[in-house]
Design a protein around this motif. Structure first.
Motif, PDB file in Angstrom:
ATOM      1  N   ARG A  12       1.169  -1.320  -0.515  1.00 49.89           N
ATOM      2  CA  ARG A  12      -0.113  -0.302   0.123  1.00 49.89           C
ATOM      3  C   ARG A  12       1.244   1.554  -0.148  1.00 49.89           C
ATOM      4  O   ARG A  12       0.717   2.222  -0.579  1.00 49.89           O
ATOM      5  CB  ARG A  12      -0.690  -0.141   1.541  1.00 49.89           C
ATOM      6  N   ALA A  13       1.882   1.746   0.963  1.00 48.91           N
ATOM      7  CA  ALA A  13       2.607   2.664   0.684  1.00 48.91           C
ATOM      8  C   ALA A  13       3.895   2.647  -0.429  1.00 48.91           C
ATOM      9  O   ALA A  13       3.851   3.714  -1.002  1.00 48.91           O
ATOM     10  CB  ALA A  13       3.954   2.258   2.001  1.00 48.91           C
ATOM     11  N   ILE A  14       3.893   1.515  -0.963  1.00 44.95           N
ATOM     12  CA  ILE A  14       4.839   1.649  -2.570  1.00 44.95           C
ATOM     13  C   ILE A  14       4.301   2.379  -2.930  1.00 44.95           C
ATOM     14  O   ILE A  14       3.858   2.879  -4.182  1.00 44.95           O
ATOM     15  CB  ILE A  14       5.114   0.519  -2.670  1.00 44.95           C
ATOM     16  N   GLY A  15       2.959   1.438  -2.981  1.00 39.92           N
ATOM     17  CA  GLY A  15       1.590   2.465  -4.608  1.00 39.92           C
ATOM     18  C   GLY A  15       0.969   3.623  -3.861  1.00 39.92           C
ATOM     19  O   GLY A  15       1.809   4.869  -4.656  1.00 39.92           O
ATOM     20  N   ALA A  16       1.140   4.346  -2.635  1.00 41.86           N
ATOM     21  CA  ALA A  16       0.573   5.305  -2.946  1.00 41.86           C
ATOM     22  C   ALA A  16       2.136   6.253  -3.328  1.00 41.86           C
ATOM     23  O   ALA A  16       1.770   7.353  -3.351  1.00 41.86           O
ATOM     24  CB  ALA A  16       0.272   5.467  -1.147  1.00 41.86           C
ATOM     25  N   ARG A  17       2.962   6.033  -2.245  1.00 41.59           N
ATOM     26  CA  ARG A  17       4.180   6.989  -2.838  1.00 41.59           C
ATOM     27  C   ARG A  17       4.724   7.217  -4.352  1.00 41.59           C
ATOM     28  O   ARG A  17       4.991   8.472  -5.318  1.00 41.59           O
ATOM     29  CB  ARG A  17       5.667   6.371  -1.822  1.00 41.59           C
ATOM     30  N   CYS A  18       4.114   6.041  -5.127  1.00 41.03           N
ATOM     31  CA  CYS A  18       4.331   5.597  -6.543  1.00 41.03           C
ATOM     32  C   CYS A  18       3.506   6.942  -7.434  1.00 41.03           C
ATOM     33  O   CYS A  18       3.572   7.585  -7.888  1.00 41.03           O
ATOM     34  CB  CYS A  18       4.529   4.735  -7.279  1.00 41.03           C
ATOM     35  N   ARG A  19       1.791   6.579  -6.792  1.00 42.40           N
ATOM     36  CA  ARG A  19       0.985   7.457  -7.618  1.00 42.40           C
ATOM     37  C   ARG A  19       1.004   9.107  -6.980  1.00 42.40           C
ATOM     38  O   ARG A  19       1.231   9.921  -7.977  1.00 42.40           O
ATOM     39  CB  ARG A  19      -0.419   6.942  -7.406  1.00 42.40           C
ATOM     40  N   ALA A  20       1.700   9.142  -6.205  1.00 38.23           N
ATOM     41  CA  ALA A  20       2.278  10.455  -5.596  1.00 38.23           C
ATOM     42  C   ALA A  20       2.977  10.851  -6.389  1.00 38.23           C
ATOM     43  O   ALA A  20       3.079  12.766  -6.871  1.00 38.23           O
ATOM     44  CB  ALA A  20       2.470  11.206  -3.730  1.00 38.23           C
ATOM     45  N   ALA A  21       4.080  10.853  -7.031  1.00 36.14           N
ATOM     46  CA  ALA A  21       4.846  10.965  -7.356  1.00 36.14           C
ATOM     47  C   ALA A  21       5.170  11.021  -9.144  1.00 36.14           C
ATOM     48  O   ALA A  21       5.824  11.135 -10.200  1.00 36.14           O
ATOM     49  CB  ALA A  21       6.496  10.010  -6.757  1.00 36.14           C
ATOM     50  N   GLY A  22       3.395  10.228  -9.773  1.00 39.87           N
ATOM     51  CA  GLY A  22       3.589  10.102 -10.368  1.00 39.87           C
ATOM     52  C   GLY A  22       4.033   9.289 -11.684  1.00 39.87           C
ATOM     53  O   GLY A  22       4.158   8.805 -12.673  1.00 39.87           O
ATOM     54  N   ILE A  23       4.597   7.643 -10.679  1.00 42.02           N
ATOM     55  CA  ILE A  23       5.332   7.098 -11.306  1.00 42.02           C
ATOM     56  C   ILE A  23       4.090   5.254 -11.294  1.00 42.02           C
ATOM     57  O   ILE A  23       3.734   5.452 -10.091  1.00 42.02           O
ATOM     58  CB  ILE A  23       6.165   6.356  -9.944  1.00 42.02           C
ATOM     59  N   PRO A  24       3.669   5.335 -12.644  1.00 40.76           N
ATOM     60  CA  PRO A  24       3.029   3.963 -12.709  1.00 40.76           C
ATOM     61  C   PRO A  24       3.791   2.537 -11.688  1.00 40.76           C
ATOM     62  O   PRO A  24       4.142   2.413 -11.671  1.00 40.76           O
ATOM     63  CB  PRO A  24       3.210   3.545 -13.987  1.00 40.76           C
ATOM     64  N   VAL A  25       2.062   2.050 -11.350  1.00 42.16           N
ATOM     65  CA  VAL A  25       2.513   1.169 -10.086  1.00 42.16           C
ATOM     66  C   VAL A  25       2.005   0.003 -10.150  1.00 42.16           C
ATOM     67  O   VAL A  25       0.180   0.952 -10.538  1.00 42.16           O
ATOM     68  CB  VAL A  25       2.851   2.230  -8.532  1.00 42.16           C
ATOM     69  N   VAL A  27       0.434  -3.001  -7.546  1.00 39.82           N
ATOM     70  CA  VAL A  27      -0.154  -3.077  -6.420  1.00 39.82           C
ATOM     71  C   VAL A  27      -0.249  -4.433  -6.592  1.00 39.82           C
ATOM     72  O   VAL A  27      -1.894  -5.255  -6.816  1.00 39.82           O
ATOM     73  CB  VAL A  27      -0.806  -2.217  -5.891  1.00 39.82           C
ATOM     74  N   ALA A  28       0.077  -5.724  -6.408  1.00 37.62           N
ATOM     75  CA  ALA A  28      -0.900  -7.377  -6.796  1.00 37.62           C
ATOM     76  C   ALA A  28      -1.538  -7.233  -5.934  1.00 37.62           C
ATOM     77  O   ALA A  28      -1.841  -8.343  -6.269  1.00 37.62           O
ATOM     78  CB  ALA A  28       0.851  -8.198  -6.475  1.00 37.62           C
ATOM     79  N   ASP A  29      -1.348  -7.102  -4.514  1.00 38.43           N
ATOM     80  CA  ASP A  29      -2.493  -7.499  -4.130  1.00 38.43           C
ATOM     81  C   ASP A  29      -3.930  -6.794  -3.564  1.00 38.43           C
ATOM     82  O   ASP A  29      -4.805  -7.002  -2.974  1.00 38.43           O
ATOM     83  CB  ASP A  29      -1.799  -7.875  -2.615  1.00 38.43           C
ATOM     84  N   ALA A  30      -3.900  -5.605  -4.816  1.00 37.47           N
ATOM     85  CA  ALA A  30      -5.132  -4.663  -4.431  1.00 37.47           C
ATOM     86  C   ALA A  30      -5.086  -4.553  -5.824  1.00 37.47           C
ATOM     87  O   ALA A  30      -4.697  -3.159  -5.933  1.00 37.47           O
ATOM     88  CB  ALA A  30      -4.657  -2.975  -3.234  1.00 37.47           C
ATOM     89  N   ALA A  31      -6.006  -4.755  -6.749  1.00 35.71           N
ATOM     90  CA  ALA A  31      -6.352  -4.271  -8.410  1.00 35.71           C
ATOM     91  C   ALA A  31      -6.219  -2.523  -8.278  1.00 35.71           C
ATOM     92  O   ALA A  31      -6.094  -1.922  -9.313  1.00 35.71           O
ATOM     93  CB  ALA A  31      -6.818  -4.915  -8.895  1.00 35.71           C
ATOM     94  N   ASP A  32      -6.996  -2.293  -7.206  1.00 40.72           N
ATOM     95  CA  ASP A  32      -7.642  -0.699  -6.957  1.00 40.72           C
ATOM     96  C   ASP A  32      -6.676   0.499  -7.296  1.00 40.72           C
ATOM     97  O   ASP A  32      -6.402   1.405  -7.047  1.00 40.72           O
ATOM     98  CB  ASP A  32      -8.468  -0.602  -6.772  1.00 40.72           C
ATOM     99  N   GLU A  33      -5.464   0.059  -6.332  1.00 43.75           N
ATOM    100  CA  GLU A  33      -4.650   0.594  -6.134  1.00 43.75           C
ATOM    101  C   GLU A  33      -3.082   0.854  -7.623  1.00 43.75           C
ATOM    102  O   GLU A  33      -2.199   1.483  -7.542  1.00 43.75           O
ATOM    103  CB  GLU A  33      -3.726   0.730  -4.877  1.00 43.75           C
TER     104      GLU A  33
END
Length: 112
Positions: A12-25, A27-33
């Protein structure tokens, strides 16, 4: 970036940081992220077909990929057995800075 650790909070934290930085991500256990998905692939000589769904229906994608592979065998008989389900393979990748590549099951990274 692919966030695929065994810890939900880390993914979740990796996904949030990537999205905030505009980096495609992904997240293996959360398709909606995820901001992107990996397609199912069907290949034949000179062809690569990628199949994705518009609603994260992975079972539908799997059925469609099998159907496309079957059609390619029929239409491209010279492809032979190269159209079987793709095998998962393990590859070694360097760990992220400050992260360990070691898990409770040993070093692990997968590539489609």
């Amino acid at each position: 970036v692919v966030a695929a650790t065994s810890a939900r909070a880390v993914n979740r934290a990796i996904g949030a940081r990537c999205r905030a930085a505009g980096i495609p991500v992904s997240v293996a256990d959360a398709a909606d992220e995820c901001t992107f998905v990996f397609p199912a692939l069907a290949t034949a000589p000179g062809l690569v077909c990628g199949i994705v769904s518009t609603n994260n229906d992975h079972a539908h994608v799997a059925r469609a990929a099998r159907a496309v592979r079957s059609a390619l065998v029929t239409e491209c008989p010279q492809a032979g057995t190269s159209l079987q389900e793709p095998a998962r393979r393990q590859t070694d990748v360097p760990p992220l800075a400050g992260a360990s590549a070691q898990t409770d099951k040993g070093p692990r990274a997968t590539a489609p």
